[in-house]
Motif scaffolding. Structure first.
Motif, short mmCIF file in Angstrom:
data_model
loop_
_atom_site.label_atom_id
_atom_site.label_comp_id
_atom_site.label_asym_id
_atom_site.label_seq_id
_atom_site.Cartn_x
_atom_site.Cartn_y
_atom_site.Cartn_z
N GLY A 167 0.79 -1.22 0.00
CA GLY A 167 0.00 0.00 0.00
C GLY A 167 0.83 1.27 0.00
N ASN A 168 1.98 1.27 0.69
CA ASN A 168 2.80 2.48 0.76
C ASN A 168 3.44 2.81 -0.58
OD1 ASN A 168 2.23 2.88 3.41
ND2 ASN A 168 4.14 2.06 4.20
N LEU A 169 3.56 1.80 -1.47
CA LEU A 169 4.21 2.03 -2.76
C LEU A 169 3.44 3.03 -3.61
CD1 LEU A 169 6.46 1.30 -4.72
CD2 LEU A 169 5.08 -0.64 -5.50
N ILE A 170 2.13 3.04 -3.50
CA ILE A 170 1.33 3.97 -4.30
C ILE A 170 1.65 5.41 -3.93
CG2 ILE A 170 -0.64 3.87 -2.71
CD1 ILE A 170 -0.76 4.37 -6.53
N TYR A 171 1.94 5.67 -2.65
CA TYR A 171 2.31 7.02 -2.23
C TYR A 171 3.62 7.45 -2.89
CZ TYR A 171 -1.30 7.04 1.36
OH TYR A 171 -2.51 7.03 2.02
N ALA A 172 4.58 6.52 -2.95
CA ALA A 172 5.87 6.83 -3.57
C ALA A 172 5.71 7.09 -5.06
CB ALA A 172 6.85 5.69 -3.32
N LEU A 173 4.92 6.27 -5.73
CA LEU A 173 4.73 6.42 -7.17
C LEU A 173 4.06 7.76 -7.50
CD1 LEU A 173 3.51 2.82 -8.08
CD2 LEU A 173 5.76 3.81 -8.52
N VAL A 174 3.00 8.09 -6.76
CA VAL A 174 2.30 9.35 -7.00
C VAL A 174 3.18 10.54 -6.64
CG1 VAL A 174 0.34 10.78 -6.27
CG2 VAL A 174 0.01 8.34 -6.72
N ALA A 175 3.94 10.42 -5.55
CA ALA A 175 4.80 11.52 -5.10
C ALA A 175 5.84 11.87 -6.16
CB ALA A 175 5.49 11.15 -3.79
N VAL A 176 6.47 10.87 -6.75
CA VAL A 176 7.49 11.12 -7.77
C VAL A 176 6.87 11.73 -9.02
CG1 VAL A 176 9.16 10.03 -9.31
CG2 VAL A 176 9.04 9.34 -6.91
N ARG A 177 5.73 11.20 -9.45
CA ARG A 177 5.08 11.72 -10.65
C ARG A 177 4.67 13.19 -10.47
NH1 ARG A 177 -0.14 12.18 -11.93
NH2 ARG A 177 -0.83 10.80 -10.24
N LEU A 178 4.06 13.51 -9.32
CA LEU A 178 3.59 14.87 -9.08
C LEU A 178 4.74 15.86 -8.89
CD1 LEU A 178 0.54 14.48 -6.67
CD2 LEU A 178 0.52 15.37 -9.00
N LEU A 179 5.84 15.36 -8.34
CA LEU A 179 6.95 16.25 -8.02
C LEU A 179 7.47 16.99 -9.25
CD1 LEU A 179 8.72 17.18 -5.70
CD2 LEU A 179 10.24 15.25 -6.15
N LEU A 180 7.39 16.34 -10.40
CA LEU A 180 7.92 16.93 -11.63
C LEU A 180 7.01 18.01 -12.21
CD1 LEU A 180 9.14 13.61 -13.30
CD2 LEU A 180 10.47 15.24 -11.94
N THR A 181 5.76 18.03 -11.77
CA THR A 181 4.80 18.98 -12.37
C THR A 181 4.15 19.92 -11.37
OG1 THR A 181 3.03 17.32 -12.15
CG2 THR A 181 4.26 17.33 -14.22
N TYR A 182 4.29 19.66 -10.07
CA TYR A 182 3.59 20.46 -9.07
C TYR A 182 4.17 21.87 -9.00
CZ TYR A 182 1.13 21.87 -4.90
OH TYR A 182 0.30 22.54 -4.02
N PRO A 183 3.30 22.92 -9.12
CA PRO A 183 3.81 24.30 -9.09
C PRO A 183 3.86 24.85 -7.66
CG PRO A 183 1.48 24.29 -9.70
CD PRO A 183 1.88 22.85 -9.48
N PRO A 184 5.05 25.12 -7.11
CA PRO A 184 5.12 25.72 -5.77
C PRO A 184 4.63 27.16 -5.81
CG PRO A 184 7.29 25.66 -6.77
CD PRO A 184 6.38 24.92 -7.71
#
Length: 305
Positions: A167-184
């Motif tokens: 279950g924790n793997l989904i958090y890692a996968l989503v975190a990496v994907r979003l990190l490249l596009t998330y606007p601070p």
């Protein structure tokens, strides 16, 4: 003494009901009076607490489920006194149990609840936005971490990984994907009246316990009984540096890096240059450019040993 159980049968990848039947056999074997309620939909835990509120003073209420189910119960318990709460964790993240050192084996957790040796006066955190206040036991966040929680909760892959005990793997996968596009964005953060401005903030989190997101030790010194919240601000960093710091955050070794600011106080007021998603204990809490996190004061009596 009578026990009231609120059970999420869908927890532990659908094995929550099976775990409950094992717990029930123990209760029956010891002739312990109890009543059980099963959650059936999102938010049902809050409604169940309010439904049985008249019977709660002086009793013990036990939650069997994950951090999300526990959060629903916290929101139902707000304003209800003379209740002792027990928790049998069945989630994929279990940050609440991890932060307090609670047993994750159901029978061990039940044994502690039936014969408690220590009861903690737990402060419930409060998050207020758009004039509405809700409560949390672990943390509340604004920005990137809340976006992760939202994306994970809406991912069809989550149930599959939970069944595989990943279950924790989904958090890692989503975190990496979003990190490249998330606007601070820029934020003004005021802690107990002291105002500070931060540029390019990825997220800010107010924490009642050290861990969030399935084991990230973001605020190592956070305590749930000191009337204060610990606050971490991640700002002014490029995505690659944040990605590098994620592994160190599992051990609480990220705090000395530039771009990580730790604050602490009773009240944390945040103004964001643009609206951001909010989470409380990993559950989606809406979208806003203004939010206030506050620490409670001994709101819940919790069995911890």
């Amino acid at each position: 003494m009578k026990y009231f159980f609120i059970v999420n049968p869908a927890s532990r990848s659908g094995r929550g009901k099976e775990v409950w039947l094992d717990i029930r056999r123990t209760l029956d074997g010891q002739k312990i009076p109890f009543q059980v309620f099963f959650t059936q939909y999102e938010g049902h835990g809050t409604r169940l607490v309010r439904q049985i509120a008249g019977q709660l003073p002086g009793c013990r209420l036990v939650v069997v489920g994950g951090d999300g189910t526990l959060n629903e119960v916290f929101n139902g318990l707000a304003g209800i006194s003379q209740v002792t709460l027990g928790y049998i964790p069945l989630g994929s993240g279990n940050d609440f149990a991890r932060g307090l050192g609670l047993p994750t084996d159901p029978q061990r957790a039940l044994a502690c609840i039936l014969s408690p040796s220590r009861i903690l006066s737990l402060d419930l955190g409060q998050v207020t936005s758009h004039g509405r206040t809700s409560f949390f036991g672990i943390s509340a966040g604004l920005g990137y971490d809340a976006e992760i929680c939202y994306q994970v909760s809406h991912s069809p892959v989550k149930k599959l990984l939970n069944r595989l005990h990943l279950g924790n793997l989904i958090y890692a996968l989503v975190a990496v994907r979003l990190l490249l596009t998330y606007p601070p964005c820029d934020m003004e953060i005021t802690v107990d009246g002291q105002r500070r401005n931060f540029q390019k903030v990825h997220f800010v989190t107010g924490m009642n316990l050290p861990y969030e997101g399935g084991g990230f030790r973001f605020c190592p010194d956070a305590r749930p009984d000191d009337g204060r919240l610990s606050c971490m601000v991640v700002h002014g960093m490029n995505p690659l540096k944040i990605l590098f710091l994620f592994p160190t955050a599992y051990f609480g070794k990220h705090t000395g890096f530039r771009g990580i600011t730790l604050l602490e106080g009773k009240s944390i007021q945040i103004r964001s240059a643009s609206p951001c998603k909010i989470h409380r204990d990993g559950e989606f809490g809406g979208v806003s450019d203004q939010v206030v996190f506050r620490a409670g004061d001994g709101d819940v009596s919790l069995i911890v040993g």
